[in-house]
Scaffold this motif. Structure first.
Motif, PDB file in Angstrom:
ATOM      1  N   TRP A 205       0.836  -1.206   0.000  1.00 15.25           N
ATOM      2  CA  TRP A 205       0.000   0.000   0.000  1.00 15.25           C
ATOM      3  C   TRP A 205       0.873   1.259   0.000  1.00 15.25           C
ATOM      4  O   TRP A 205       0.611   2.207  -0.741  1.00 15.25           O
ATOM      5  CB  TRP A 205      -0.925  -0.025   1.205  1.00 15.25           C
TER       6      TRP A 205
ATOM      7  N   LYS B 184      -2.428   5.128  -6.681  1.00 14.08           N
ATOM      8  CA  LYS B 184      -3.782   4.830  -6.228  1.00 14.08           C
ATOM      9  C   LYS B 184      -4.803   5.133  -7.308  1.00 14.08           C
ATOM     10  O   LYS B 184      -4.647   6.089  -8.079  1.00 14.08           O
ATOM     11  CB  LYS B 184      -4.099   5.624  -4.955  1.00 14.08           C
TER      12      LYS B 184
ATOM     13  N   ASP C 189      -9.244   5.034  -8.175  1.00  9.68           N
ATOM     14  CA  ASP C 189     -10.576   5.037  -7.575  1.00  9.68           C
ATOM     15  C   ASP C 189     -11.201   3.649  -7.692  1.00  9.68           C
ATOM     16  O   ASP C 189     -11.021   2.948  -8.697  1.00  9.68           O
ATOM     17  CB  ASP C 189     -11.452   6.074  -8.275  1.00  9.68           C
ATOM     18  N   LEU C 190     -11.928   3.263  -6.663  1.00  7.42           N
ATOM     19  CA  LEU C 190     -12.582   1.951  -6.680  1.00  7.42           C
ATOM     20  C   LEU C 190     -13.638   1.842  -7.769  1.00  7.42           C
ATOM     21  O   LEU C 190     -14.043   0.730  -8.140  1.00  7.42           O
ATOM     22  CB  LEU C 190     -13.205   1.660  -5.309  1.00  7.42           C
ATOM     23  N   ASP C 191     -14.086   2.982  -8.279  1.00  5.24           N
ATOM     24  CA  ASP C 191     -15.055   2.969  -9.379  1.00  5.24           C
ATOM     25  C   ASP C 191     -14.365   2.914 -10.735  1.00  5.24           C
ATOM     26  O   ASP C 191     -15.042   2.896 -11.771  1.00  5.24           O
ATOM     27  CB  ASP C 191     -15.946   4.217  -9.308  1.00  5.24           C
TER      28      ASP C 191
ATOM     29  N   ASP D 221      -5.400  -4.561 -10.892  1.00  5.02           N
ATOM     30  CA  ASP D 221      -5.315  -3.627  -9.772  1.00  5.02           C
ATOM     31  C   ASP D 221      -5.384  -4.376  -8.447  1.00  5.02           C
ATOM     32  O   ASP D 221      -6.070  -5.399  -8.327  1.00  5.02           O
ATOM     33  CB  ASP D 221      -6.448  -2.600  -9.826  1.00  5.02           C
TER      34      ASP D 221
ATOM     35  N   ILE E 110      -6.604  -4.458  -4.589  1.00  4.57           N
ATOM     36  CA  ILE E 110      -7.663  -3.883  -3.760  1.00  4.57           C
ATOM     37  C   ILE E 110      -7.376  -4.201  -2.299  1.00  4.57           C
ATOM     38  O   ILE E 110      -7.151  -5.361  -1.937  1.00  4.57           O
ATOM     39  CB  ILE E 110      -9.039  -4.464  -4.160  1.00  4.57           C
TER      40      ILE E 110
ATOM     41  N   GLU F   5     -10.125  -2.349   4.565  1.00  2.00           N
ATOM     42  CA  GLU F   5      -9.945  -1.375   5.632  1.00  2.00           C
ATOM     43  C   GLU F   5      -9.060  -1.970   6.726  1.00  2.00           C
ATOM     44  O   GLU F   5      -9.237  -3.119   7.119  1.00  2.00           O
ATOM     45  CB  GLU F   5     -11.303  -0.987   6.223  1.00  2.00           C
TER      46      GLU F   5
ATOM     47  N   VAL G  79     -10.603  -0.003   1.514  1.00  2.00           N
ATOM     48  CA  VAL G  79      -9.959   1.284   1.773  1.00  2.00           C
ATOM     49  C   VAL G  79      -9.452   1.933   0.492  1.00  2.00           C
ATOM     50  O   VAL G  79      -9.303   3.144   0.429  1.00  2.00           O
ATOM     51  CB  VAL G  79      -8.803   1.111   2.793  1.00  2.00           C
ATOM     52  N   GLY G  80      -9.184   1.134  -0.547  1.00  2.00           N
ATOM     53  CA  GLY G  80      -8.695   1.709  -1.788  1.00  2.00           C
ATOM     54  C   GLY G  80      -8.017   0.681  -2.662  1.00  2.00           C
ATOM     55  O   GLY G  80      -7.989  -0.514  -2.350  1.00  2.00           O
ATOM     56  N   ALA G  81      -7.457   1.165  -3.770  1.00  2.00           N
ATOM     57  CA  ALA G  81      -6.782   0.274  -4.722  1.00  2.00           C
ATOM     58  C   ALA G  81      -5.572   0.983  -5.306  1.00  2.00           C
ATOM     59  O   ALA G  81      -5.494   2.213  -5.318  1.00  2.00           O
ATOM     60  CB  ALA G  81      -7.746  -0.130  -5.836  1.00  2.00           C
ATOM     61  N   ILE G  82      -4.613   0.200  -5.787  1.00  2.00           N
ATOM     62  CA  ILE G  82      -3.440   0.742  -6.488  1.00  2.00           C
ATOM     63  C   ILE G  82      -3.257  -0.016  -7.797  1.00  2.00           C
ATOM     64  O   ILE G  82      -3.697  -1.153  -7.951  1.00  2.00           O
ATOM     65  CB  ILE G  82      -2.161   0.673  -5.641  1.00  2.00           C
TER      66      ILE G  82
END
Length: 324
Positions: A260, A267, A269-271, A277, A279, A282, A319-322
């Protein structure tokens, strides 16, 4: 007092007759859903502990490599310094064997070739001076190198202590995991996996690096989840993501926290997810790979295997993605 036509006292007495004195009422067997819920909660805790353990272990290995490199260099330089010392000592012995008066005026004047003796002494003095200078340089370097080695050794000890402390915590969680595995086996919900699984073929929409990543990850489907596993016979979550991206020629750090942090400038967006990617859940206790079409592939938890599931059924807060 009466209840339902039976005196309360009589009802209590009747109950005492049916229940032997001192007998404990057994707790009901947990349902499959309760067992899984308990395991999920335990794995949330274990994910964080194991990630800390993996991080400490990585620091330990790095510190050990640094220490070994510095210590080997120290030994090489030390051998060089000792060789120079031997040369200087040899020069002193040679000078002594020429006689104590060789450097006195009577010795020089009495020599059959005083000019040659003076020239020889000048050369010897120059060599001695050069060697002494070299020795001083190497001694200084040696002292500095020893200081670096001592720093590395201290770092090694610190890393060792950290690894040991996390290992102790991990051992406690592992005991609880073992209990849950037994429970799941009893309920028929434990999947040991197959370390030799050939997985399944990826046919999703990925291209480029993402395709290479997912071809590898899908080939691991069916292999067991193993804490600390980096393959090829089993993986933990970050071990799978690291190995999968390595198949595409990209080197990721070992743990979810490190991955992370490594992806701080990558990073997405999850959309706006694309196949390949990473994921993160949290708390950064878990990481999976987006496979496209709403699917993810991941190594979920103890008692389960590398699998493909719908992201919508993932069941963890994200929490997010990269994008490596």
């Amino acid at each position: 007092m009466r209840f339902g036509g039976v005196p309360v006292a009589a009802g209590l007495a009747f109950g005492l007759v049916l229940t032997p004195l001192g007998a404990a009422v057994a707790d009901p067997e947990p349902t499959l859903a309760q067992a899984k819920a308990k395991l999920d909660k335990l794995n949330d805790q274990a994910d964080k502990v194991v990630d800390r353990y993996n991080t400490a272990n990585e620091r330990y290995k790095k510190a050990k490599t640094t220490y070994t490199k510095l210590n080997d260099g120290y030994k090489r330089k030390l051998a060089t310094v000792e060789d120079l010392r031997a040369q200087v000592v040899g020069m002193a012995v040679d000078s002594y064997q020429l006689g104590e008066d060789v450097t006195s005026w009577p010795g020089i004047v009495g020599s059959e070739n005083p000019a040659g003796t003076l020239a020889g002494l000048a050369v010897a003095g120059q060599l001695a001076q050069e060697r002494a200078q070299k020795l001083a340089v190497f001694d200084r370097e040696n002292r500095g190198l020893k200081g670096e080695r001592d720093k590395a050794e201290a770092a090694l000890k610190d890393a060792d202590k950290e690894r040991d402390s996390v290992q102790k915590e991990r051992s406690e969680v592992q005991k609880l995991i073992t209990q849950q595995k037994k429970l799941l086996k009893k309920l028929g919900a434990y999947n040991p996996g197959n370390p030799d699984s050939v997985g399944i073929k990826y046919t999703g929409p990925a291209s480029g690096n993402g395709a290479a990543v997912l071809r590898f990850a899908y080939a691991q489907v069916g292999k067991p989840y193993i804490y600390g596993g980096t393959g090829p016979r089993g993986y933990d979550c970050s071990g799978l993501t690291q190995a999968s991206w390595a198949a595409a020629g990209v080197t990721l750090p070992r743990t979810t926290w490190q991955q992370w942090a490594w992806g701080a400038n990558r990073k997405v967006d999850l959309d706006d997810l694309q196949p390949g990617d990473l994921i993160f859940s949290e708390g950064l206790g878990h990481v999976s790979i987006y496979a496209g079409n709403g699917d993810i592939v991941h190594a979920p938890q103890t008692g389960d295997v590398v699998k493909v599931v719908k992201l919508s059924a993932y069941g963890r807060n994200l929490v997010g993605a990269i994008r490596p």
